[in-house]
Motif scaffolding. Structure first.
Motif, PDB file in Angstrom:
ATOM      1  N   GLU A 190       0.837  -1.203   0.000  1.00 54.46           N
ATOM      2  CA  GLU A 190       0.000   0.000   0.000  1.00 54.46           C
ATOM      3  C   GLU A 190       0.870   1.250   0.000  1.00 54.46           C
ATOM      4  N   ARG A 191       1.927   1.280   0.822  1.00 54.17           N
ATOM      5  CA  ARG A 191       2.834   2.427   0.861  1.00 54.17           C
ATOM      6  C   ARG A 191       3.500   2.625  -0.492  1.00 54.17           C
ATOM      7  N   TYR A 192       3.891   1.520  -1.148  1.00 52.96           N
ATOM      8  CA  TYR A 192       4.508   1.590  -2.473  1.00 52.96           C
ATOM      9  C   TYR A 192       3.561   2.296  -3.446  1.00 52.96           C
ATOM     10  N   ALA A 193       2.315   1.845  -3.481  1.00 47.50           N
ATOM     11  CA  ALA A 193       1.339   2.433  -4.405  1.00 47.50           C
ATOM     12  C   ALA A 193       1.102   3.909  -4.096  1.00 47.50           C
ATOM     13  N   ILE A 194       0.962   4.228  -2.818  1.00 39.59           N
ATOM     14  CA  ILE A 194       0.732   5.620  -2.414  1.00 39.59           C
ATOM     15  C   ILE A 194       1.886   6.507  -2.865  1.00 39.59           C
ATOM     16  N   GLU A 195       3.103   6.074  -2.641  1.00 41.01           N
ATOM     17  CA  GLU A 195       4.272   6.879  -3.016  1.00 41.01           C
ATOM     18  C   GLU A 195       4.421   7.006  -4.532  1.00 41.01           C
ATOM     19  N   LYS A 196       4.104   5.936  -5.272  1.00 46.05           N
ATOM     20  CA  LYS A 196       4.196   5.999  -6.735  1.00 46.05           C
ATOM     21  C   LYS A 196       3.151   6.950  -7.306  1.00 46.05           C
ATOM     22  N   VAL A 197       1.927   6.887  -6.775  1.00 43.78           N
ATOM     23  CA  VAL A 197       0.885   7.813  -7.229  1.00 43.78           C
ATOM     24  C   VAL A 197       1.296   9.244  -6.908  1.00 43.78           C
ATOM     25  N   LYS A 198       1.797   9.471  -5.709  1.00 42.24           N
ATOM     26  CA  LYS A 198       2.208  10.820  -5.313  1.00 42.24           C
ATOM     27  C   LYS A 198       3.307  11.346  -6.234  1.00 42.24           C
ATOM     28  N   ALA A 199       4.309  10.521  -6.520  1.00 45.61           N
ATOM     29  CA  ALA A 199       5.403  10.955  -7.405  1.00 45.61           C
ATOM     30  C   ALA A 199       4.875  11.297  -8.797  1.00 45.61           C
ATOM     31  N   LYS A 200       3.989  10.469  -9.310  1.00 45.62           N
ATOM     32  CA  LYS A 200       3.428  10.705 -10.654  1.00 45.62           C
ATOM     33  C   LYS A 200       2.561  11.971 -10.639  1.00 45.62           C
ATOM     34  N   ARG A 201       1.784  12.148  -9.571  1.00 46.34           N
ATOM     35  CA  ARG A 201       0.936  13.331  -9.438  1.00 46.34           C
ATOM     36  C   ARG A 201       1.782  14.600  -9.387  1.00 46.34           C
ATOM     37  N   LEU A 202       2.862  14.567  -8.599  1.00 51.12           N
ATOM     38  CA  LEU A 202       3.744  15.732  -8.501  1.00 51.12           C
ATOM     39  C   LEU A 202       4.457  16.016  -9.820  1.00 51.12           C
ATOM     40  N   ILE A 258      -5.651   6.106 -15.635  1.00 47.46           N
ATOM     41  CA  ILE A 258      -6.323   6.750 -16.772  1.00 47.46           C
ATOM     42  C   ILE A 258      -6.103   8.258 -16.721  1.00 47.46           C
ATOM     43  N   ILE A 259      -6.322   8.859 -15.562  1.00 49.10           N
ATOM     44  CA  ILE A 259      -6.176  10.306 -15.398  1.00 49.10           C
ATOM     45  C   ILE A 259      -4.740  10.753 -15.674  1.00 49.10           C
ATOM     46  N   LEU A 260      -3.761  10.005 -15.142  1.00 48.30           N
ATOM     47  CA  LEU A 260      -2.354  10.392 -15.289  1.00 48.30           C
ATOM     48  C   LEU A 260      -1.717   9.816 -16.552  1.00 48.30           C
ATOM     49  N   GLN A 261      -2.518   9.130 -17.356  1.00 46.70           N
ATOM     50  CA  GLN A 261      -2.085   8.585 -18.645  1.00 46.70           C
ATOM     51  C   GLN A 261      -0.843   7.715 -18.513  1.00 46.70           C
ATOM     52  N   CYS A 262      -0.983   6.704 -17.662  1.00 44.22           N
ATOM     53  CA  CYS A 262       0.113   5.762 -17.471  1.00 44.22           C
ATOM     54  C   CYS A 262      -0.475   4.369 -17.270  1.00 44.22           C
ATOM     55  N   SER A 263       0.366   3.419 -17.078  1.00 42.84           N
ATOM     56  CA  SER A 263      -0.079   2.057 -16.813  1.00 42.84           C
ATOM     57  C   SER A 263      -0.332   1.872 -15.321  1.00 42.84           C
ATOM     58  N   ILE A 264      -1.360   1.122 -14.987  1.00 48.27           N
ATOM     59  CA  ILE A 264      -1.616   0.787 -13.590  1.00 48.27           C
ATOM     60  C   ILE A 264      -0.425   0.028 -13.002  1.00 48.27           C
ATOM     61  N   LYS A 265       0.349  -0.611 -13.858  1.00 48.59           N
ATOM     62  CA  LYS A 265       1.529  -1.352 -13.409  1.00 48.59           C
ATOM     63  C   LYS A 265       2.551  -0.456 -12.727  1.00 48.59           C
ATOM     64  N   GLU A 266       2.518   0.829 -13.021  1.00 54.72           N
ATOM     65  CA  GLU A 266       3.458   1.762 -12.384  1.00 54.72           C
ATOM     66  C   GLU A 266       3.219   1.888 -10.887  1.00 54.72           C
ATOM     67  N   ASN A 323      -7.789   1.662  -3.550  1.00 55.10           N
ATOM     68  CA  ASN A 323      -8.093   0.292  -3.926  1.00 55.10           C
ATOM     69  C   ASN A 323      -7.766   0.141  -5.416  1.00 55.10           C
ATOM     70  N   LEU A 324      -7.953  -1.034  -5.951  1.00 52.58           N
ATOM     71  CA  LEU A 324      -7.605  -1.265  -7.361  1.00 52.58           C
ATOM     72  C   LEU A 324      -8.410  -0.384  -8.306  1.00 52.58           C
ATOM     73  N   ASN A 325      -9.670  -0.116  -7.979  1.00 51.66           N
ATOM     74  CA  ASN A 325     -10.470   0.769  -8.827  1.00 51.66           C
ATOM     75  C   ASN A 325      -9.908   2.183  -8.825  1.00 51.66           C
ATOM     76  N   HIS A 326      -9.475   2.656  -7.668  1.00 52.95           N
ATOM     77  CA  HIS A 326      -8.827   3.972  -7.600  1.00 52.95           C
ATOM     78  C   HIS A 326      -7.573   3.991  -8.472  1.00 52.95           C
ATOM     79  N   LEU A 327      -6.731   2.963  -8.310  1.00 49.33           N
ATOM     80  CA  LEU A 327      -5.470   2.926  -9.065  1.00 49.33           C
ATOM     81  C   LEU A 327      -5.718   2.877 -10.557  1.00 49.33           C
ATOM     82  N   ASN A 328      -6.738   2.147 -10.979  1.00 52.71           N
ATOM     83  CA  ASN A 328      -7.069   2.085 -12.403  1.00 52.71           C
ATOM     84  C   ASN A 328      -7.498   3.463 -12.911  1.00 52.71           C
ATOM     85  N   ALA A 329      -8.370   4.138 -12.160  1.00 52.67           N
ATOM     86  CA  ALA A 329      -8.827   5.474 -12.557  1.00 52.67           C
ATOM     87  C   ALA A 329      -7.670   6.470 -12.549  1.00 52.67           C
TER      88      ALA A 329
END
Length: 88
Positions: free
Chosen positions: A9-21, A63-71, A54-60
């Protein structure tokens, strides 16, 4: 109250944050793009709330950040002393 998050969960949170920033998007902007409460992403990124992606959040978000959910998911399993399921 400190939230308990797993390594994955921490991994996903940090990856989303980095991509968002990287795209100069605020937590509120991403929350609104997700169509949920404007403070959701800030709560996920904070240690003071129980909110998590959750996985639905990560998928959305992908889409919003135009990347793969695998990131947002590690290539290999992450294990620490708090991992509940260890197969031997």
């Amino acid at each position: 109250m400190k939230k308990k998050v797993s390594l994955v969960e921490r991994y996903a949170i940090e990856k989303v944050k980095a991509k968002r920033l990287a795209v100069k998007m605020t937590p509120g902007q991403l929350s609104r793009r997700l169509g949920i409460d404007s403070s959701f992403v800030a709560h996920v990124e904070s240690d003071n709330y129980m909110d998590k992606y959750n996985l639905n959040h990560l998928n959305a978000i992908a889409i919003i950040l135009q990347c793969s959910i695998k990131e947002f998911i590690p290539r290999s399993p992450l294990v620490d002393e708090n991992t509940k399921y260890i197969f031997r």
